[in-house]
Design an enzyme around this catalytic site. Structure first.
Site, PDB file in Angstrom:
ATOM      1  N   GLU A   1       0.857  -1.184   0.000  1.00  0.00           N
ATOM      2  CA  GLU A   1       0.000   0.000   0.000  1.00  0.00           C
ATOM      3  C   GLU A   1       0.897   1.240   0.000  1.00  0.00           C
ATOM      4  O   GLU A   1       1.779   1.373   0.849  1.00  0.00           O
ATOM      5  CB  GLU A   1      -0.910   0.012   1.225  1.00  0.00           C
ATOM      6  CG  GLU A   1      -1.822   1.236   1.279  1.00  0.00           C
ATOM      7  CD  GLU A   1      -2.669   1.295   2.539  1.00  0.00           C
ATOM      8  OE1 GLU A   1      -3.395   2.290   2.710  1.00  0.00           O
ATOM      9  OE2 GLU A   1      -2.598   0.346   3.357  1.00  0.00           O
TER      10      GLU A   1
ATOM     11  N   ASP B   1      -5.904   8.997   9.398  1.00  0.00           N
ATOM     12  CA  ASP B   1      -4.516   8.680   9.719  1.00  0.00           C
ATOM     13  C   ASP B   1      -4.156   9.189  11.104  1.00  0.00           C
ATOM     14  O   ASP B   1      -4.415  10.353  11.449  1.00  0.00           O
ATOM     15  CB  ASP B   1      -3.574   9.311   8.691  1.00  0.00           C
ATOM     16  CG  ASP B   1      -3.733   8.692   7.318  1.00  0.00           C
ATOM     17  OD1 ASP B   1      -3.964   7.470   7.253  1.00  0.00           O
ATOM     18  OD2 ASP B   1      -3.645   9.410   6.315  1.00  0.00           O
TER      19      ASP B   1
ATOM     20  N   TYR C   1     -11.106  -4.266   3.333  1.00  0.00           N
ATOM     21  CA  TYR C   1     -10.244  -3.735   4.385  1.00  0.00           C
ATOM     22  C   TYR C   1     -11.045  -3.691   5.684  1.00  0.00           C
ATOM     23  O   TYR C   1     -11.972  -2.894   5.829  1.00  0.00           O
ATOM     24  CB  TYR C   1      -9.795  -2.327   3.982  1.00  0.00           C
ATOM     25  CG  TYR C   1      -8.657  -1.729   4.783  1.00  0.00           C
ATOM     26  CD1 TYR C   1      -8.601  -1.806   6.173  1.00  0.00           C
ATOM     27  CD2 TYR C   1      -7.633  -1.044   4.136  1.00  0.00           C
ATOM     28  CE1 TYR C   1      -7.566  -1.236   6.879  1.00  0.00           C
ATOM     29  CE2 TYR C   1      -6.583  -0.459   4.835  1.00  0.00           C
ATOM     30  CZ  TYR C   1      -6.561  -0.563   6.198  1.00  0.00           C
ATOM     31  OH  TYR C   1      -5.540   0.008   6.908  1.00  0.00           O
TER      32      TYR C   1
END
Length: 240
Positions: A32, A43, A148
């Protein structure tokens, strides 16, 4: 075989594509590559620090994809970015030119997925522990490449133990999709990777990799960490 996808922020250090070779040599199945972004929403501190470092060096999505186009990597590359970038005209063509075959856009609502024009690129969708069953089934149907599984509610980052919700979510997803289910967010050690893979089809490791790079580790040292993850996943698969 359990799948291993390490993460790197594109452009984070000079010669950053050397880490791609190290990951491949260490047994990664996919990589990734985060496109640096100034205002991330999912994040955590480590990936934000990496993105800030890349931006300070002048890295852009365009420059990162240019670097990837010149790299020679023998395993699939999955770009991750935010909708503000992914929805721009020509983005899909830029991914294809760079040799990227997969895409993750964590802030793109499922209802707006049809507006993402990236032909030939597999878009992998995210599911969280709070995703209701009907939505989870739709994510399972519409995801491409893999699903995911976000192990916790919150942002990316290293943690001292695997959240119990990771295994529960992976098991729920396995009931609604035939795609590989990869667990990410908080996979920090080989032991945690092995624990997640007792149910999931593999793991995504980001902050633990980037912490090492930000602290000055080179490709060989970070590759050794990825190799340790690979060894634990292989060991666990052999005894199950």
């Amino acid at each position: 075989m359990k799948l291993l996808m390490p993460y790197i922020t594109g452009g984070v250090v000079p010669g950053w594509t050397a880490f791609l070779d190290a990951f491949e040599d260490a047994g990664a199945d996919l990589i990734e590559v985060g496109l640096p972004f100034s205002d991330p929403t999912v994040d955590g501190p480590t990936i934000q620090e990496a993105s800030d470092a890349a931006l300070a060096r002048g890295a852009t999505p365009t420059s990162v994809l240019h670097d990837l186009a010149e790299a020679r990597v023998g395993i699939p590359l999955v770009a991750s970015t935010y909708a503000n970038i992914a929805l721009r005209p020509g983005f899909g063509d830029a991914l294809t030119t760079a040799g990227v075959t997969g895409l993750i856009v964590p802030d793109l609502p499922l209802d707006e997925l049809d507006g993402l024009a990236v032909p030939g690129v597999q878009v992998s969708l995210l599911a969280s522990p709070a995703t209701p069953d009907d939505r989870l089934a739709e994510i399972g149907r519409r995801s491409q490449g893999f699903v995911y599984a976000v192990s916790i509610m919150g942002t990316t980052g290293e943690r001292d133990r695997l959240a119990p919700s990771a295994v529960t979510l992976a098991a729920r997803l396995k009931q609604v999709t035939d795609l590989p289910v990869l667990v990410g967010f908080g996979i920090s050690t080989p032991e945690q990777a092995g624990e997640a893979a007792t149910v999931a089809d593999g793991v995504i490791v980001g902050a633990a990799v980037m912490r090492r790079i930000l602290d000055g580790a080179g490709p060989a040292e970070v590759g050794a960490f990825v190799a340790a993850l690979r060894a634990e996943l292989s060991r666990g698969a052999s005894v199950r």
